[in-house]
Design a protein around this motif. Structure first.
Motif, PDB file in Angstrom:
ATOM      1  N   ILE A   1     127.041  45.034  40.071  1.00 23.76           N
ATOM      2  CA  ILE A   1     128.053  45.811  39.708  1.00 23.76           C
ATOM      3  C   ILE A   1     127.915  46.416  40.964  1.00 23.76           C
ATOM      4  N   GLN A   2     128.009  47.019  42.134  1.00 19.18           N
ATOM      5  CA  GLN A   2     129.120  47.256  43.267  1.00 19.18           C
ATOM      6  C   GLN A   2     129.324  46.360  44.015  1.00 19.18           C
ATOM      7  N   GLN A   3     129.083  44.978  44.481  1.00 23.10           N
ATOM      8  CA  GLN A   3     129.962  43.276  44.873  1.00 23.10           C
ATOM      9  C   GLN A   3     129.919  42.485  44.262  1.00 23.10           C
ATOM     10  N   CYS A   4     130.127  43.456  42.831  1.00 14.88           N
ATOM     11  CA  CYS A   4     131.410  42.577  42.123  1.00 14.88           C
ATOM     12  C   CYS A   4     132.762  42.034  42.687  1.00 14.88           C
ATOM     13  N   ASP A   5     133.156  42.185  43.294  1.00 16.29           N
ATOM     14  CA  ASP A   5     134.680  41.538  43.829  1.00 16.29           C
ATOM     15  C   ASP A   5     133.943  40.796  45.228  1.00 16.29           C
ATOM     16  N   LYS A   6     133.366  41.028  45.656  1.00 14.47           N
ATOM     17  CA  LYS A   6     132.964  39.571  46.484  1.00 14.47           C
ATOM     18  C   LYS A   6     132.034  38.108  45.499  1.00 14.47           C
ATOM     19  N   LEU A   7     131.414  38.850  44.148  1.00  7.53           N
ATOM     20  CA  LEU A   7     130.880  37.510  43.716  1.00  7.53           C
ATOM     21  C   LEU A   7     131.814  36.911  42.613  1.00  7.53           C
ATOM     22  N   ALA A   8     132.920  37.674  42.370  1.00  2.31           N
ATOM     23  CA  ALA A   8     133.921  37.035  41.834  1.00  2.31           C
ATOM     24  C   ALA A   8     134.544  36.131  42.319  1.00  2.31           C
ATOM     25  N   HIS A   9     134.780  35.826  44.206  1.00  2.00           N
ATOM     26  CA  HIS A   9     135.674  34.317  43.805  1.00  2.00           C
ATOM     27  C   HIS A   9     134.766  33.553  44.639  1.00  2.00           C
ATOM     28  N   LEU A  10     133.806  33.903  44.218  1.00  3.27           N
ATOM     29  CA  LEU A  10     133.162  32.387  44.728  1.00  3.27           C
ATOM     30  C   LEU A  10     133.049  31.280  44.135  1.00  3.27           C
TER      31      LEU A  10
END
Length: 67
Positions: A5-14
């Motif tokens: 959840i804390q890294q959702c911004d990084k993971l959303a743009h895969l």
């Protein structure tokens, strides 16, 4: 889940690797690893044909022939 959840911004743009996998399959069909093509310019022509096919489509054959 808190870590995700804390890294959702990084993971959303895969990005999707489907295009890369498609190109790798195309190269493997034109230059199979079972044969040695890297000893001559043959491999360069085969990979160039794959790039043209990926970018232009099957009509690249006629474009090369006409050129």
């Amino acid at each position: 889940m808190d870590g995700y959840i804390q890294q959702c911004d990084k993971l959303a743009h895969l990005g999707s690797t489907q295009g890369n996998e498609s190109f790798n399959k195309l190269v493997a069909s034109k230059a199979p690893k079972a044969y040695h093509f890297s000893g001559s310019a043959n491999l360069n022509y085969r990979v160039a044909a794959c790039v043209a096919q990926k970018n232009i489509g099957q009509k690249y054959v006629m474009a090369v022939r006409n050129a």
